[in-house]
Scaffold this active site. Structure first.
Site, mmCIF file in Angstrom:
data_model
loop_
_atom_site.group_PDB
_atom_site.id
_atom_site.type_symbol
_atom_site.label_atom_id
_atom_site.label_comp_id
_atom_site.label_asym_id
_atom_site.label_seq_id
_atom_site.Cartn_x
_atom_site.Cartn_y
_atom_site.Cartn_z
ATOM 1 N N LYS A 134 0.859 -1.184 0.000
ATOM 2 C CA LYS A 134 0.000 0.000 0.000
ATOM 3 C C LYS A 134 0.894 1.232 0.000
ATOM 4 C CE LYS A 134 -4.138 -1.878 0.764
ATOM 5 N NZ LYS A 134 -5.297 -1.741 -0.096
ATOM 6 N N ASP A 162 -0.457 -0.137 -4.519
ATOM 7 C CA ASP A 162 -1.833 0.349 -4.515
ATOM 8 C C ASP A 162 -1.901 1.705 -3.836
ATOM 9 O OD1 ASP A 162 -4.520 0.706 -4.527
ATOM 10 O OD2 ASP A 162 -5.021 -1.072 -3.352
ATOM 11 N N GLU A 191 -1.884 0.313 -8.612
ATOM 12 C CA GLU A 191 -3.341 0.521 -8.694
ATOM 13 C C GLU A 191 -3.698 1.978 -8.470
ATOM 14 O OE1 GLU A 191 -5.668 -1.998 -6.052
ATOM 15 O OE2 GLU A 191 -4.308 -3.676 -6.436
ATOM 16 N N ASP A 214 -8.817 -0.388 -10.289
ATOM 17 C CA ASP A 214 -9.523 -1.074 -9.200
ATOM 18 C C ASP A 214 -10.850 -0.345 -8.962
ATOM 19 O OD1 ASP A 214 -10.410 -2.229 -6.847
ATOM 20 O OD2 ASP A 214 -8.735 -1.615 -5.605
ATOM 21 N N LYS A 236 -12.977 -7.239 -7.319
ATOM 22 C CA LYS A 236 -13.377 -7.574 -5.951
ATOM 23 C C LYS A 236 -14.841 -7.971 -6.008
ATOM 24 C CE LYS A 236 -10.266 -4.574 -3.280
ATOM 25 N NZ LYS A 236 -9.476 -3.806 -4.244
HETATM 26 O O1 LIG Z 1 -5.993 -6.550 -3.297
HETATM 27 C C1 LIG Z 1 -5.437 -7.157 -2.356
HETATM 28 O O2 LIG Z 1 -4.380 -7.799 -2.524
HETATM 29 C C2 LIG Z 1 -6.022 -7.146 -0.994
HETATM 30 C C3 LIG Z 1 -7.281 -6.397 -0.848
HETATM 31 C C4 LIG Z 1 -7.156 -4.901 -0.754
HETATM 32 O O3 LIG Z 1 -6.107 -4.358 -0.930
HETATM 33 C C5 LIG Z 1 -8.364 -4.152 -0.415
HETATM 34 C C6 LIG Z 1 -9.309 -4.778 0.387
HETATM 35 C C7 LIG Z 1 -10.475 -4.143 0.740
HETATM 36 C C8 LIG Z 1 -10.718 -2.876 0.284
HETATM 37 C C9 LIG Z 1 -9.797 -2.234 -0.528
HETATM 38 C C10 LIG Z 1 -8.623 -2.856 -0.879
HETATM 39 C C11 LIG Z 1 -7.704 -2.123 -1.803
HETATM 40 O O4 LIG Z 1 -7.446 -2.597 -2.900
HETATM 41 O O5 LIG Z 1 -7.268 -1.050 -1.436
HETATM 42 MG MG LIG Z 2 -7.003 -0.904 -4.498
#
Ligand SMILES: O=C(O)CCC(=O)c1ccccc1C(=O)O
Ligand SMILES: [Mg+2]
Length: 323
Positions: A134, A162, A191, A214, A236
């Site tokens: 992240k 991300d 992302e 995403d 997702k």
């Molecule tokens: O994508 C992954 O590897 C884990 C999941 C994840 O990052 C996520 C999980 C819940 C809500 C938002 C996010 C995100 O992509 O930020």
């Molecule tokens: Mg994301």
């Protein structure tokens, strides 16, 4: 003969799990169990606060409407609420045998900022090494340095990053400046770096860092298509909808030459193991983004292999409706 059971669950989270603007103390949702001809199908319906449009109350009302129709043998229409459509489609797909049992339990380990933790996990990871970091939570410069550090230390590592749309173009450029040019192609994708899709596209064009969609995938005007610099879409299912809709998105992505990554919305172990089965079936060549179980203090009904978390069994759950 059809039977249904609808349960409510509330699982304690690890301290300090923050979603956008709020602390998530418990992960709340519904489990549905459909029975027909002696077979069972399970599904999880757990809208994610701050991410899902629907509340759990709305999801419950929509689920009850669907279950009434189904148990009476009437035509049951797909819910417009993604979490409901996903959970019910899983239950139906287990009943019909449409969702294969084989699962892909690999996961791209999530790193929230401490690279030392990640080193330990990656050292023990067999095969392809992919981790997700992240970014955008701290200074962009710090993010850039962590990415460099990881890629330099582990030569066969690839990273997914991300930013969740947190950067202005200037901040994103500040990040890119710190990532050594020779490492940039080991970033599988970043992302949603910027606040708008247009800025994210510009960022990729100018830095050569691949990006992935995403949040965009869930927007009404989104079309899956090949674009310069775009490497992947993240799917997702709890936020997107039924297995059929996810399947269609995966097909569209693959036809456009994009990677599709099945990813968690912090489902319980029951939903997560179903996502692992979807990933083995629909995206067998791609490590799914499912490393979220450790954010919870408990599993639910079905355990994830090798997890040491206790498992909450069905009989401990509150029954919402049974017919
Ligand atoms: O994508 C992954 O590897 C884990 C999941 C994840 O990052 C996520 C999980 C819940 C809500 C938002 C996010 C995100 O992509 O930020
Ligand atoms: Mg994301």
């Amino acid at each position: 003969m059809r039977k249904v059971e609808l349960y409510r669950f509330s699982l304690p989270m690890e301290a300090g799990v923050i979603l956008r603007n709020q602390r998530l103390k418990t992960r709340d949702g519904l489990l549905v169990c459909l029975t027909e001809n002696g077979k069972q199908g399970w599904g999880e319906i757990s809208p994610l606060p701050e991410f899902s449009q629907e509340t759990l109350e709305e999801a419950e009302a929509s689920t009850l409407g669907w279950l009434h129709s189904w148990v009476n043998g009437e035509q049951a229409f797909e819910s417009a609420l993604p979490s409901v459509a996903f959970g019910l489609s899983c239950a139906l797909a287990e009943l019909s045998g449409f969702l294969p049992q084989k699962a892909d339990y690999r996961k791209a380990p999530l790193c929230n900022g401490d690279p030392d933790e990640l080193f330990a996990v990656l050292g023990a990871m067999p095969g392809e090494k992919v981790a997700k970091v992240k970014v955008g939570l701290y200074e962009a410069v710090r993010d850039g340095m962590i990415v460099n550090l990881l890629l330099e230390a582990i030569p066969d590592l690839k990273l997914r990053l991300d930013a969740n749309r947190s950067w202005t173009r200037a901040k994103a450029d500040g990040f890119a400046k710190y990532v050594q040019p020779q490492f940039r192609d080991r970033i599988q994708f970043l992302e949603e770096p910027c606040k708008t899709r247009e800025e994210s596209r510009d960022f990729s064009r100018e830095t050569g860092i691949a990006i992935a969609w995403d949040e965009s995938v869930r927007e009404a005007d989104f079309v899956v298509q090949a674009e310069p610099g775009v490497a992947a879409i993240v799917i997702k299912p709890t936020l997107v909808g039924s297995i059929q809709r996810c399947h269609m998105l995966v097909e569209q992505a693959h036809n456009a030459g994009l990677m599709a990554v099945i990813s968690s919305s912090i489902e319980s172990s029951l939903g997560l193991t179903q996502l692992a089965r979807m990933a083995a079936w629909l995206t067998p060549d791609t490590i799914p983004g499912l490393d979220t179980l450790s954010l919870m203090q408990s599993q639910l009904v079905r355990p994830w292999p090798d997890s040491e978390l206790p498992v909450l069994e069905v009989d401990a759950l509150e029954v919402v409706w049974r017919r």
